[in-house]
Design an enzyme around this catalytic site. Structure first.
Site, mmCIF file in Angstrom:
data_model
loop_
_atom_site.group_PDB
_atom_site.id
_atom_site.type_symbol
_atom_site.label_atom_id
_atom_site.label_comp_id
_atom_site.label_asym_id
_atom_site.label_seq_id
_atom_site.Cartn_x
_atom_site.Cartn_y
_atom_site.Cartn_z
ATOM 1 N N PHE A 179 0.863 -1.185 0.000
ATOM 2 C CA PHE A 179 0.000 0.000 0.000
ATOM 3 C C PHE A 179 0.896 1.229 0.000
ATOM 4 O O PHE A 179 1.629 1.481 0.949
ATOM 5 C CB PHE A 179 -0.946 0.063 1.197
ATOM 6 C CG PHE A 179 -1.835 1.282 1.116
ATOM 7 C CD1 PHE A 179 -3.002 1.261 0.370
ATOM 8 C CD2 PHE A 179 -1.476 2.470 1.732
ATOM 9 C CE1 PHE A 179 -3.793 2.402 0.234
ATOM 10 C CE2 PHE A 179 -2.263 3.620 1.603
ATOM 11 C CZ PHE A 179 -3.427 3.581 0.863
ATOM 12 N N ASP A 188 9.287 2.791 2.210
ATOM 13 C CA ASP A 188 8.104 3.605 2.490
ATOM 14 C C ASP A 188 7.812 3.470 3.982
ATOM 15 O O ASP A 188 7.237 2.480 4.418
ATOM 16 C CB ASP A 188 6.921 3.131 1.635
ATOM 17 C CG ASP A 188 5.655 3.953 1.909
ATOM 18 O OD1 ASP A 188 5.612 4.668 2.931
ATOM 19 O OD2 ASP A 188 4.711 3.845 1.102
ATOM 20 N N LYS A 196 2.394 11.232 7.157
ATOM 21 C CA LYS A 196 1.529 10.993 8.314
ATOM 22 C C LYS A 196 1.988 11.727 9.585
ATOM 23 O O LYS A 196 1.735 12.913 9.711
ATOM 24 C CB LYS A 196 1.374 9.493 8.547
ATOM 25 C CG LYS A 196 0.599 8.834 7.379
ATOM 26 C CD LYS A 196 -0.026 7.517 7.684
ATOM 27 C CE LYS A 196 -1.066 7.152 6.631
ATOM 28 N NZ LYS A 196 -0.680 6.076 5.736
HETATM 29 C C1 LIG Z 1 -0.888 6.122 4.267
HETATM 30 C C2 LIG Z 1 0.210 5.551 3.456
HETATM 31 C C3 LIG Z 1 0.568 6.113 2.210
HETATM 32 C C4 LIG Z 1 -0.214 7.217 1.554
HETATM 33 O O1 LIG Z 1 -0.278 8.388 2.290
HETATM 34 P P1 LIG Z 1 -1.431 9.457 1.972
HETATM 35 O O2 LIG Z 1 -1.075 10.624 2.826
HETATM 36 O O3 LIG Z 1 -2.732 8.824 2.355
HETATM 37 O O4 LIG Z 1 -1.367 9.748 0.527
HETATM 38 C C5 LIG Z 1 1.648 5.564 1.554
HETATM 39 N N1 LIG Z 1 2.340 4.533 2.075
HETATM 40 C C6 LIG Z 1 2.017 3.980 3.247
HETATM 41 C C7 LIG Z 1 2.828 2.830 3.770
HETATM 42 C C8 LIG Z 1 0.927 4.446 3.972
HETATM 43 O O5 LIG Z 1 0.594 3.858 5.121
#
Ligand SMILES: *Cc1c(COP(=O)(O)O)cnc(C)c1O
Length: 403
Positions: free
Chosen positions: A141, A226, A255
Site C-alpha cells: 500500500f 516507504d 503521516k
Molecule cells: C498512508 C500511506 C501512504 C499514503 O499516504 P497518503 O497521505 O494517504 O497519501 C503511503 N504509504 C504507506 C505505507 C501508507 O501507510
C-alpha cells in the site's frame, strides 16, 4: 446540539461513497482520547492510520501551528521562507539523511520518488529511455494516485481505474531471493514497506531487510523504504529500518511528520538520487510551506523530547503480550512491533468489522483491514493503565462466540 444521525445523513446525502466509516461522529480529541458529538469518550486505537502518533491536539504542536499561522502560512516555492531550511537541517540530522524534498500527502512523496529514481536511472545508471523498472511487493500500500494503484495488487484499489502506467514489477513480500531474481539491467529501484500496514501488519522474516539491502547495493538498485506508516516511532524505533540496522537510500515519511495537524510528507535521501532534479521538473504549491515546516519541526521535536519512541517500544510489548494472552478460538494470530499491532481472526470468525463495531460500543476505536485483521495502533503517548483499561474491554469481545 445536533446528534450523530444528523451528520451521518449529511455525509450520505452529499458525499462520495469512497469510505465506509464506523458510525461514530467525532467532535473533539485530546491525547489518546476522542469524543463524539453525543459526548461519549473513545480510546483511539487507529490514530488516523499513524498520523497522530504524538496524540490528538498535542499542545506544543498546536502552539506552533497557531503562532506560525499568525506569522506566515504560504509563500510557494517561488520565494524562500525561514522555516524550510531549518526543517531540512533538523530532519536530516535526526534521520541521517543528506537531502530532502518536501511534499504534502504520502502518495505525493511516493510519486516524487518514482519520478526521481526513473530520472536517476536514465542519467546516472544509463538505462535506455523509458525502459526504467521499479520493483514493488504484492500486498503493497503506497497510496491512491493512478501510478500507485497501477502497481497495487488489491483488486479494489485497481478495478475500473485503468489503463495504468507501465514500468513496475511485482514480487512477493518478504522473499529476498525473489528480489534478486526480478532485477534486470533496467531496474532502478525497489520500493517496499518495512512492515506492510494496510495488508494487515505483515512482518517480514528476520533478516529480510538486511538481505534486501545487500542485494540492492550489489546491483546498483535504489532501496526505497516507504516508512510513511512505520516511521516516526510507530514500531518502537524512529524508523523501522533500525530494527535490522540498515539504511535505505531513500526513506519516505508522511503521516506523523505533522502529528496529524496538517498534511506534510517528505522524501529523505542519503544518496545522489534527488540531485538529478533540476528547477521546474517537479514541485507542489503547498510543498515546503512555512506552516507545514514549522509544524513538522515541532512534531519531530516532541516525538524525541517526550520519549514517545521508547514509550512505543515498551507499551507495544505490553499491549502485544496482553492481546496474546487472550485465549479465544476466534483469534488466529497477534503480531506487531512497537505500537503497530495486528490481530488476525480465524476466517470463520465472520470478518473483523463486526468486532470493530463491538469494540466501538465498549469505547475503543479500531479499524478492520483486509477482512480478517484488526489493527491496534494508538497514539504513542499511551500509558500502561490505558492499555489495561483497553484490554479489560477487548477481552470480552473475543472471549465468547464473538459479538
Ligand atoms: C498512508 C500511506 C501512504 C499514503 O499516504 P497518503 O497521505 O494517504 O497519501 C503511503 N504509504 C504507506 C505505507 C501508507 O501507510
Amino acid at each position: 446540539m445536533r446528534d450523530s444521525r444528523y451528520f451521518i445523513d449529511l455525509e450520505q446525502q452529499f458525499g462520495a461513497f469512497n469510505y465506509k466509516p464506523l458510525d461514530v461522529v467525532l467532535h473533539r480529541g485530546q491525547g489518546i482520547w476522542v469524543w463524539d458529538v453525543e459526548g461519549h469518550r473513545y480510546l483511539d486505537c487507529l490514530a488516523a492510520y499513524s498520523a497522530v502518533n504524538q496524540g490528538h491536539c498535542h499542545p506544543k504542536i498546536l502552539k506552533t501551528l497557531i503562532d506560525q499561522a499568525q506569522t506566515l502560512c504560504l509563500t510557494s516555492r517561488a520565494f524562500r521562507n525561514d522555516q524550510l531550511g531549518p526543517f531540512y537541517q533538523e530532519v536530516c540530522a535526526l534521520t541521517r539523511s543528506h537531502r530532502v524534498l518536501p511534499m504534502n500527502s504520502g502518495a505525493e512523496a511516493v510519486e516524487t520518488v518514482i519520478k526521481s529514481v526513473r530520472k536517476w536511472g536514465y542519467e546516472v545508471k544509463g538505462i535506455p529511455r523509458d525502459r526504467a523498472e521499479v520493483i514493488v511487493c504484492a500486498g503493497n500500500f503506497h497510496g491512491r494516485t493512478l501510478a500507485i494503484v497501477g502497481f497495487s495488487t488489491d483488486p479494489k484499489s485497481r478495478a475500473g481505474f485503468g489503463p495504468f502506467a507501465p514500468g513496475f514489477t511485482v514480487i512477493p513480500f518478504g522473499d529476498a531471493a525473489a528480489l534478486e531474481r526480478a532485477i534486470t539491467p533496467h531496474t532502478v529501484a525497489f520500493l517496499v514497506e518495512p512492515i506492510q500496514g494496510e495488508a494487515g501488519v505483515i512482518i517480514p522474516p528476520r533478516g529480510y531487510l538486511q538481505e534486501v539491502r545487500r542485494i540492492c547495493t550489489a546491483h546498483n538498485v535504489v532501496l526505497i523504504l516507504d516508512e510513511i506508516q512505520t516511521g516516526l516511532g510507530r514500531t518502537g524505533r524512529l524508523l523501522a529500518e533500525e530494527h535490522e540496522g540498515i539504511e535505505a537510500d531513500i526513506t519516505l515519511v508522511g503521516k506523523a511528520l505533522s502529528g496529524g495537524f496538517y498534511p506534510v510528507s517528505a522524501v529523505l535521501s542519503t544518496s545522489e538520487v534527488l540531485g538529478v532534479l533540476r528547477p521546474g521538473e517537479h514541485g507542489s504549491t503547498f510543498g515546503g510551506n512555512p506552516l507545514a515546516c514549522a509544524v513538522a519541526r515541532t512534531a519531530l521535536r516532541v516525538l524525541v523530547e517526550e520519549g514517545m519512541i521508547e514509550n512505543s517500544e515498551k507499551m507495544g510489548e505490553f499491549f502485544l503480550a496482553g492481546l496474546r494472552a487472550i485465549r479465544s478460538p476466534l483469534i488466529k494470530e497477534v503480531r506487531g512491533r512497537g505500537l503497530m499491532i495486528g490481530l488476525e481472526l480465524q476466517p470463520e470468525a465472520g470478518g473483523a468489522r463486526r468486532f470493530c463495531q463491538a469494540l466501538k460500543e465498549r469505547g475503543i476505536l479500531c479499524k478492520d483491514t483486509h477482512e480478517h485483521t484488526i489493527r491496534f495502533s494508538p497514539p504513542l503517548v499511551i500509558q500502561r493503565p490505558d492499555i489495561e483499561w483497553a484490554l479489560d474491554r477487548i477481552l470480552p469481545v473475543f472471549a465468547s462466540a464473538g459479538p
